[in-house]
Design a protein around this motif. Sequence first.
Motif, PDB file in Angstrom:
ATOM      1  N   MET A  92       0.544  -1.281  -0.090  1.00  0.00           N
ATOM      2  CA  MET A  92       0.112   0.082  -0.107  1.00  0.00           C
ATOM      3  C   MET A  92       0.913   1.334   0.049  1.00  0.00           C
ATOM      4  N   ILE A  93       1.968   1.259   0.652  1.00  0.00           N
ATOM      5  CA  ILE A  93       2.711   2.375   0.611  1.00  0.00           C
ATOM      6  C   ILE A  93       3.409   2.636  -0.757  1.00  0.00           C
ATOM      7  N   ALA A  94       3.801   1.743  -1.314  1.00  0.00           N
ATOM      8  CA  ALA A  94       4.155   1.915  -2.705  1.00  0.00           C
ATOM      9  C   ALA A  94       3.300   2.202  -3.727  1.00  0.00           C
ATOM     10  N   VAL A  95       2.092   1.867  -3.761  1.00  0.00           N
ATOM     11  CA  VAL A  95       0.792   2.412  -4.197  1.00  0.00           C
ATOM     12  C   VAL A  95       0.795   4.044  -4.206  1.00  0.00           C
ATOM     13  N   LEU A  96       0.786   4.221  -2.776  1.00  0.00           N
ATOM     14  CA  LEU A  96       0.514   5.686  -2.369  1.00  0.00           C
ATOM     15  C   LEU A  96       1.516   6.615  -2.881  1.00  0.00           C
ATOM     16  N   ILE A  97       2.713   5.896  -2.960  1.00  0.00           N
ATOM     17  CA  ILE A  97       3.926   6.792  -3.425  1.00  0.00           C
ATOM     18  C   ILE A  97       3.811   6.889  -4.872  1.00  0.00           C
ATOM     19  N   VAL A  98       3.550   6.173  -5.770  1.00  0.00           N
ATOM     20  CA  VAL A  98       3.353   6.154  -7.128  1.00  0.00           C
ATOM     21  C   VAL A  98       1.910   7.181  -7.140  1.00  0.00           C
ATOM     22  N   ASP A  99       0.892   7.161  -6.749  1.00  0.00           N
ATOM     23  CA  ASP A  99      -0.322   7.879  -6.731  1.00  0.00           C
ATOM     24  C   ASP A  99       0.001   9.328  -6.698  1.00  0.00           C
ATOM     25  N   LEU A 102     -13.193  11.272  -6.648  1.00  0.00           N
ATOM     26  CA  LEU A 102     -14.025  10.414  -7.501  1.00  0.00           C
ATOM     27  C   LEU A 102     -13.127   9.423  -8.122  1.00  0.00           C
ATOM     28  N   ASP A 103     -11.889  10.015  -8.343  1.00  0.00           N
ATOM     29  CA  ASP A 103     -10.579   8.909  -9.155  1.00  0.00           C
ATOM     30  C   ASP A 103     -10.340   8.085  -8.027  1.00  0.00           C
ATOM     31  N   ALA A 104     -10.086   8.337  -6.809  1.00  0.00           N
ATOM     32  CA  ALA A 104      -9.494   7.485  -5.931  1.00  0.00           C
ATOM     33  C   ALA A 104     -10.306   6.583  -5.355  1.00  0.00           C
ATOM     34  N   LEU A 105     -11.642   6.630  -5.262  1.00  0.00           N
ATOM     35  CA  LEU A 105     -12.521   5.588  -4.768  1.00  0.00           C
ATOM     36  C   LEU A 105     -12.675   4.727  -5.898  1.00  0.00           C
ATOM     37  N   ARG A 106     -12.525   5.028  -7.362  1.00  0.00           N
ATOM     38  CA  ARG A 106     -12.692   3.891  -8.269  1.00  0.00           C
ATOM     39  C   ARG A 106     -11.362   3.537  -8.791  1.00  0.00           C
ATOM     40  N   ILE A 107     -10.230   3.606  -8.234  1.00  0.00           N
ATOM     41  CA  ILE A 107      -8.880   3.173  -8.662  1.00  0.00           C
ATOM     42  C   ILE A 107      -9.001   1.845  -9.073  1.00  0.00           C
ATOM     43  N   PHE A 108      -8.534   1.692 -10.215  1.00  0.00           N
ATOM     44  CA  PHE A 108      -7.983   0.404 -10.781  1.00  0.00           C
ATOM     45  C   PHE A 108      -6.883  -0.002 -11.404  1.00  0.00           C
ATOM     46  N   ASP A 109      -6.363   0.916 -12.473  1.00  0.00           N
ATOM     47  CA  ASP A 109      -5.333   0.425 -13.230  1.00  0.00           C
ATOM     48  C   ASP A 109      -4.148   0.401 -12.571  1.00  0.00           C
ATOM     49  N   LEU A 110      -3.590   1.563 -11.535  1.00  0.00           N
ATOM     50  CA  LEU A 110      -2.509   1.312 -10.832  1.00  0.00           C
ATOM     51  C   LEU A 110      -2.494   0.187  -9.834  1.00  0.00           C
ATOM     52  N   ILE A 111      -3.563  -0.033  -9.228  1.00  0.00           N
ATOM     53  CA  ILE A 111      -3.341  -1.298  -8.388  1.00  0.00           C
ATOM     54  C   ILE A 111      -3.157  -2.591  -9.104  1.00  0.00           C
ATOM     55  N   TYR A 112      -4.164  -2.800 -10.313  1.00  0.00           N
ATOM     56  CA  TYR A 112      -4.024  -3.712 -10.907  1.00  0.00           C
ATOM     57  C   TYR A 112      -2.616  -4.206 -11.559  1.00  0.00           C
ATOM     58  N   LEU A 113      -1.796  -3.153 -11.903  1.00  0.00           N
ATOM     59  CA  LEU A 113      -0.566  -3.120 -12.837  1.00  0.00           C
ATOM     60  C   LEU A 113       0.530  -3.182 -11.707  1.00  0.00           C
ATOM     61  N   LEU A 114       0.487  -2.642 -10.661  1.00  0.00           N
ATOM     62  CA  LEU A 114       1.449  -2.559  -9.570  1.00  0.00           C
ATOM     63  C   LEU A 114       1.575  -3.620  -8.640  1.00  0.00           C
ATOM     64  N   THR A 115       0.553  -3.966  -8.106  1.00  0.00           N
ATOM     65  CA  THR A 115       0.273  -4.951  -7.361  1.00  0.00           C
ATOM     66  C   THR A 115      -1.150  -5.948  -7.455  1.00  0.00           C
ATOM     67  N   SER A 169      -2.024  -8.812  -4.496  1.00  0.00           N
ATOM     68  CA  SER A 169      -2.076  -8.296  -3.340  1.00  0.00           C
ATOM     69  C   SER A 169      -3.385  -8.133  -2.712  1.00  0.00           C
ATOM     70  N   ASP A 170      -3.576  -8.892  -1.669  1.00  0.00           N
ATOM     71  CA  ASP A 170      -4.995  -8.836  -0.861  1.00  0.00           C
ATOM     72  C   ASP A 170      -4.727  -7.289  -0.090  1.00  0.00           C
ATOM     73  N   SER A 171      -3.363  -6.744   0.455  1.00  0.00           N
ATOM     74  CA  SER A 171      -3.516  -5.734   1.053  1.00  0.00           C
ATOM     75  C   SER A 171      -3.900  -4.367   0.511  1.00  0.00           C
ATOM     76  N   THR A 172      -4.081  -4.368  -1.036  1.00  0.00           N
ATOM     77  CA  THR A 172      -4.082  -3.434  -1.723  1.00  0.00           C
ATOM     78  C   THR A 172      -5.277  -3.426  -2.679  1.00  0.00           C
ATOM     79  N   VAL A 173      -5.972  -4.674  -2.900  1.00  0.00           N
ATOM     80  CA  VAL A 173      -7.136  -4.838  -3.565  1.00  0.00           C
ATOM     81  C   VAL A 173      -8.249  -3.945  -3.201  1.00  0.00           C
ATOM     82  N   THR A 174      -8.793  -3.349  -4.437  1.00  0.00           N
ATOM     83  CA  THR A 174      -9.812  -2.173  -4.183  1.00  0.00           C
ATOM     84  C   THR A 174     -11.031  -2.665  -4.636  1.00  0.00           C
TER      85      THR A 174
END
Length: 326
Positions: free
Chosen positions: A190-197, A256-269, A272-277
């Motif tokens: 989750m930290i990695a995803v937040l850094i990139v976002d 609105l973008d953050a609540l429906r985030i998909f592409d970054l999570i799906y490509l980066l992790t 991972s159950d700790s980041t699945v949205t």
Amino acid sequence: MASTDIKTPPTGGKRELNLQQQRVRAAYTFLVPMLIMLALVAAWPLFRSISFSFTDATADTIFNGQSSWVGFENYLERRVRSNGEVRWRGVLVDGDWWNAVWNTVRFSIVSVSLEAVLGLLVALVLNMEFKGRGLVRAAILIPWAIPTVVSARMWGWMLNDQFGVINYMMMGVGLIDKPIAWTASSDTAMIAVLIVDVWKTTPFMALLMLAGLQMIPRDMYEAAKLDGIHPVKVFFRVTLPLLRPAILVAVIFRALDALRIFDLIYLLTPQSDSTVTMSVLSYRELQQFGDYGEGSAMSTLLFLIITLFVLMYIKLGKVDLSGEKS
């Protein structure tokens, strides 16, 4: 001698009424094609997704019309076994779904908060007068302009535990003593995803806030300077209150973008159950498992959650989306 009819020019009220009618007709002329296209690309797919959530549609039955109506079973169903034991099933009692909801809410709150603060700081710097300001403004938008797929792949290599430059730099300055699997570990994914976002989307927030800063009259700052008011007090008493509408609009767009985030999570992790949205989990049910009924139920709940959040945010924050109060 034949009498002639003399046409009197329309009065001011009639002229204004005719002008208003022309403006209304022109508005409809431009809006109707847009509304038709919006209905085709958004409203109809949304309606179909909601309707599928009340059926047992699968990848095998969705196209041949063999799916059956099951009501709210995909959301919540009470089953009684032969021994009298009661079991509940459905999305609303699915642990994976609530884990995805928590991940989405946590990601949205942290990312939007960091991006709002950093975006405000960047906007304040870009609003100053300095040499090369135009070049800096263009350069700051580069992360936002890069496609998400490219950003995710680029940061995936940089965060790699074996040959990533992030681990190399942190080990070089003594922050860590061994490489970290940023995207593979549940503790750091989750930290990695937040850094990139945050890196990618902060320029977007800064751009919206910079537009709000440039609308603040300069004479207010000149008057405060002549009165000898400290710049910090000017920021909290003048800049921040006048910038509040721009901040609220920027936050709601980003949320609105953050609540429906998909592409970054799906490509980066991706696993991972700790980041699945919520969006990623819905995609898994629809595409990987072929359960269109339950996957559509997840998509419908995501839509309802976002709608509820937007309505509450606009109500509590008193957001003026029309601009009439500005």
